[in-house]
Structures are given as structure tokens and as C-alpha cells.
Design an enzyme around this catalytic site. Structure first.
Site, PDB file in Angstrom:
ATOM      1  N   HIS A 200     -14.405  33.804   8.840  1.00 31.82           N
ATOM      2  CA  HIS A 200     -14.624  34.376  10.168  1.00 31.82           C
ATOM      3  C   HIS A 200     -16.023  34.998  10.174  1.00 31.82           C
ATOM      4  O   HIS A 200     -16.645  35.164   9.145  1.00 31.82           O
ATOM      5  CB  HIS A 200     -13.561  35.429  10.467  1.00 31.82           C
ATOM      6  CG  HIS A 200     -12.169  34.857  10.485  1.00 31.82           C
ATOM      7  ND1 HIS A 200     -11.746  33.937  11.423  1.00 31.82           N
ATOM      8  CD2 HIS A 200     -11.114  35.047   9.660  1.00 31.82           C
ATOM      9  CE1 HIS A 200     -10.494  33.603  11.177  1.00 31.82           C
ATOM     10  NE2 HIS A 200     -10.078  34.259  10.111  1.00 31.82           N
TER      11      HIS A 200
ATOM     12  N   ASP B 239     -22.251  26.455  -5.975  1.00 33.59           N
ATOM     13  CA  ASP B 239     -23.635  26.072  -6.285  1.00 33.59           C
ATOM     14  C   ASP B 239     -24.648  27.126  -5.833  1.00 33.59           C
ATOM     15  O   ASP B 239     -25.687  27.301  -6.477  1.00 33.59           O
ATOM     16  CB  ASP B 239     -23.974  24.706  -5.654  1.00 33.59           C
ATOM     17  CG  ASP B 239     -23.471  23.533  -6.491  1.00 33.59           C
ATOM     18  OD1 ASP B 239     -22.944  23.763  -7.597  1.00 33.59           O
ATOM     19  OD2 ASP B 239     -23.610  22.378  -6.036  1.00 33.59           O
TER      20      ASP B 239
ATOM     21  N   ASP C  53      -2.750  37.052   9.384  1.00 33.36           N
ATOM     22  CA  ASP C  53      -2.234  35.700   9.602  1.00 33.36           C
ATOM     23  C   ASP C  53      -0.762  35.607   9.250  1.00 33.36           C
ATOM     24  O   ASP C  53      -0.001  34.901   9.922  1.00 33.36           O
ATOM     25  CB  ASP C  53      -3.053  34.686   8.797  1.00 33.36           C
ATOM     26  CG  ASP C  53      -4.339  34.315   9.521  1.00 33.36           C
ATOM     27  OD1 ASP C  53      -4.264  33.884  10.679  1.00 33.36           O
ATOM     28  OD2 ASP C  53      -5.418  34.484   8.937  1.00 33.36           O
TER      29      ASP C  53
ATOM     30  N   GLU D  72      -0.720  33.457   3.429  1.00 33.01           N
ATOM     31  CA  GLU D  72      -0.721  34.074   4.755  1.00 33.01           C
ATOM     32  C   GLU D  72       0.133  33.295   5.745  1.00 33.01           C
ATOM     33  O   GLU D  72      -0.194  33.194   6.909  1.00 33.01           O
ATOM     34  CB  GLU D  72      -2.154  34.302   5.256  1.00 33.01           C
ATOM     35  CG  GLU D  72      -3.151  33.203   4.994  1.00 33.01           C
ATOM     36  CD  GLU D  72      -4.594  33.600   5.335  1.00 33.01           C
ATOM     37  OE1 GLU D  72      -4.835  34.699   5.855  1.00 33.01           O
ATOM     38  OE2 GLU D  72      -5.478  32.775   5.100  1.00 33.01           O
TER      39      GLU D  72
HETATM   40  C1  3PY Z   1      -5.629  38.102   7.138  1.00 34.22           C
HETATM   41  O1  3PY Z   1      -5.203  39.281   7.276  1.00 34.22           O
HETATM   42  O2  3PY Z   1      -5.128  37.117   7.668  1.00 34.22           O
HETATM   43  C2  3PY Z   1      -6.780  37.912   6.303  1.00 34.22           C
HETATM   44  O3  3PY Z   1      -7.155  36.801   6.039  1.00 34.22           O
HETATM   45  C3  3PY Z   1      -7.439  39.151   5.815  1.00 34.22           C
HETATM   46  O4  3PY Z   1      -8.037  39.011   4.703  1.00 34.22           O
HETATM   47 MG    MG Z   2      -6.316  35.324   7.287  1.00 32.58          MG
END
Ligand code: 3PY
Ligand code: MG
Length: 254
Positions: free
Chosen positions: A45, A84, A175, A149
Site C-alpha cells: 500500500h 536485488d 484484512d 490475513e
Molecule cells: C493488515 O492489517 O491487513 C495488514 O496487512 C497490516 O499489516
Molecule cells: Mg493486509
């Protein structure tokens, strides 16, 4: 160069760090001087591109702050580029299955353990060729973190944690909450139970568990559950909060 993040993860030492989403070398340098154990430059993000990721790696190294890079997606070519340009620790979002984790573990390691493309003589990671032993030592110093997540990742946590080459499972509470039907509500008990489950199963498998928690009152709970790598600050959030606080303070005074 020794990867301190990896060494401390394996030693189960507590490491607190900051998230960098502003794409700024100077912000990385300022944050890197603040005393955190690590900084995560966020390529998922925010506004980062490969050049800004590189600039922040240079900035963090200039102030001796261990650095990690989160890539935008679970793509081997993104890991190849991040490694890299000199990231030794990489975080891959949205890993739901052991097969995906295995693909990432392969992408971050040179043959025979993996399939990382080799151009060690010309990349920043080797000092653009100045460190001839870079390729021979790279696999041992590369650290792979995968993000759990989703409900699927929670169900598969044991199998993901068992993948050779995965050093750490990093929970993404936002997430995860969204996937569980609680958008913006990671504090609800169902989500907290899932987080606790992931932390405990990861630690039971001998791997490190990581968490994102900007609420200082909650950090201790995750440490008690067993998490040893915790994001406790964000450049964007800190700037936002402190600028707003300064405006309201001055509006009251004037
Ligand atoms: C989330 O909370 O989804 C993240 O990826 C935070 O690191
Ligand atoms: Mg996330």
C-alpha cells in the site's frame, strides 16, 4: 551482512518496529534514527516504487536500522527485485496456503534450495559486485515473512508454518477482520481469537509470530500470546496525528 531481523526472530527476541508508507528517504532516515528495532518499507500500500524502496533501504542502512520490504503481491519477480535492491527481509501479503508459502520460499532462495534469479555481480545487494561472497551467503541471510490475513490462512496455519524457508507468520489484522465479515473491526472477539490461534500455532511450530498493532495499550497482549515482532508505529499515522494535534492546540491558543 548478517541479517539482524532474522537472527532475532530465531532467538525469539522481541522486536518493535515502524511501518513506512510515505515513499520518502528522509522520513525513513528520521524514523530509522528513532530507536526502533526495524522498519518495514511498504510496497503493498502507499506510494512506493522500486526506486523509492531502494532510496529508503539506503537511508535506513545509513543510520544502521534493520530494514524489511513488503512486496505488493505474492509474485516471484517482485521478491527478486526487492532482494536485488538489498532487502534481506521480505514480507509477502495474503498467503493462504502452504503451496503459496512454498512458492515464496523458493522465490527468495538461490538454487539448489530455490529458484531466485542470479545476477549477483550487478545488483545493490552485492554492493554492485563489491561483495564477491554475496551469492554464497544470501540464502542463509534472507528472511521470509508471510502474511496470514484470511480465514483460509487461519485454517492452514499449521501447514504454512511447517514450510521450510518460512521464518515468520505476520498477521494482517485489517484484512483478516474484513475477510471474517468484520470490516474495520479487528477488535471483535472472533477476530481476536483467530489472531491468538495463529500466534500460538506459529510459535508451537517453532516459527516467529508477528503482529501489526498501533494501539500501545494492546501491544502487551500480543506479546503475552507469543508474538515477538510487532509493528507499533506508522509514518503516515504519526504525521497525521501530530499535525492535527498541533493545529488544534494552536487554534485553542490563538
Ligand atoms: C493488515 O492489517 O491487513 C495488514 O496487512 C497490516 O499489516
Ligand atoms: Mg493486509
Amino acid at each position: 551482512m548478517e541479517n539482524l531481523i532474522k537472527k532475532r526472530l530465531h532467538a525469539k527476541e522481541l522486536q518493535i518496529g515502524a511501518w513506512l508508507g510515505m515513499g520518502s528517504g528522509p522520513v525513513a532516515e528520521i524514523t530509522g534514527r528513532a530507536g526502533f528495532d526495524w522498519c518495514m518499507i511498504d510496497g503493498e500500500h502507499g506510494v512506493n516504487d522500486l526506486t523509492s524502496l531502494r532510496d529508503q533501504l539506503v537511508a535506513l542502512s545509513s543510520v544502521n536500522c534493520p530494514a524489511a520490504v513488503r512486496v505488493a503481491d505474492a509474485q516471484p519477480w517482485m521478491l527478486k527485485q526487492a532482494l536485488d535492491i538489498g532487502a534481506q527481509t521480505v514480507l509477502v501479503p495474503m498467503i493462504d496456503t502452504p503451496e503459496q508459502a512454498q512458492a515464496m520460499a523458493s522465490a527468495v532462495r538461490y538454487a539448489p534450495q530455490g529458484t531466485r534469479g542470479l545476477a549477483a555481480g550487478v545488483v545493490r545487494a552485492s554492493g554492485y559486485g563489491a561483495k564477491p561472497d554475496y551469492a554464497a551467503n544470501a540464502n542463509a541471510q534472507t528472511c521470509l515473512m508471510v502474511q496470514a490475513e484470511s480465514r483460509c490462512a487461519v485454517e492452514n496455519v499449521d501447514a504454512i508454518a511447517a514450510v521450510d524457508g518460512v521464518d515468520c507468520i505476520f498477521i494482517g489484522p485489517s484484512d483478516l477482520a474484513a475477510d471474517m465479515g468484520y470490516l474495520g473491526e479487528s477488535e471483535v472477539v472472533e477476530v481476536q481469537n483467530a489472531i491468538e490461534h495463529v500466534i500460538k500455532r506459529t510459535v508451537a511450530a517453532g516459527k516467529a509470530a508477528a503482529m501489526f498493532c498501533l494501539n500501545p495499550d494492546q501491544v502487551g497482549r500480543y506479546v503475552e500470546m507469543g508474538a515477538t515482532f510487532i509493528a507499533v508505529a506508522s509514518d503516515v499515522v504519526t504525521l497525521n496525528q501530530s499535525m492535527r494535534a498541533r493545529v488544534s492546540e494552536l487554534r485553542k491558543l490563538l
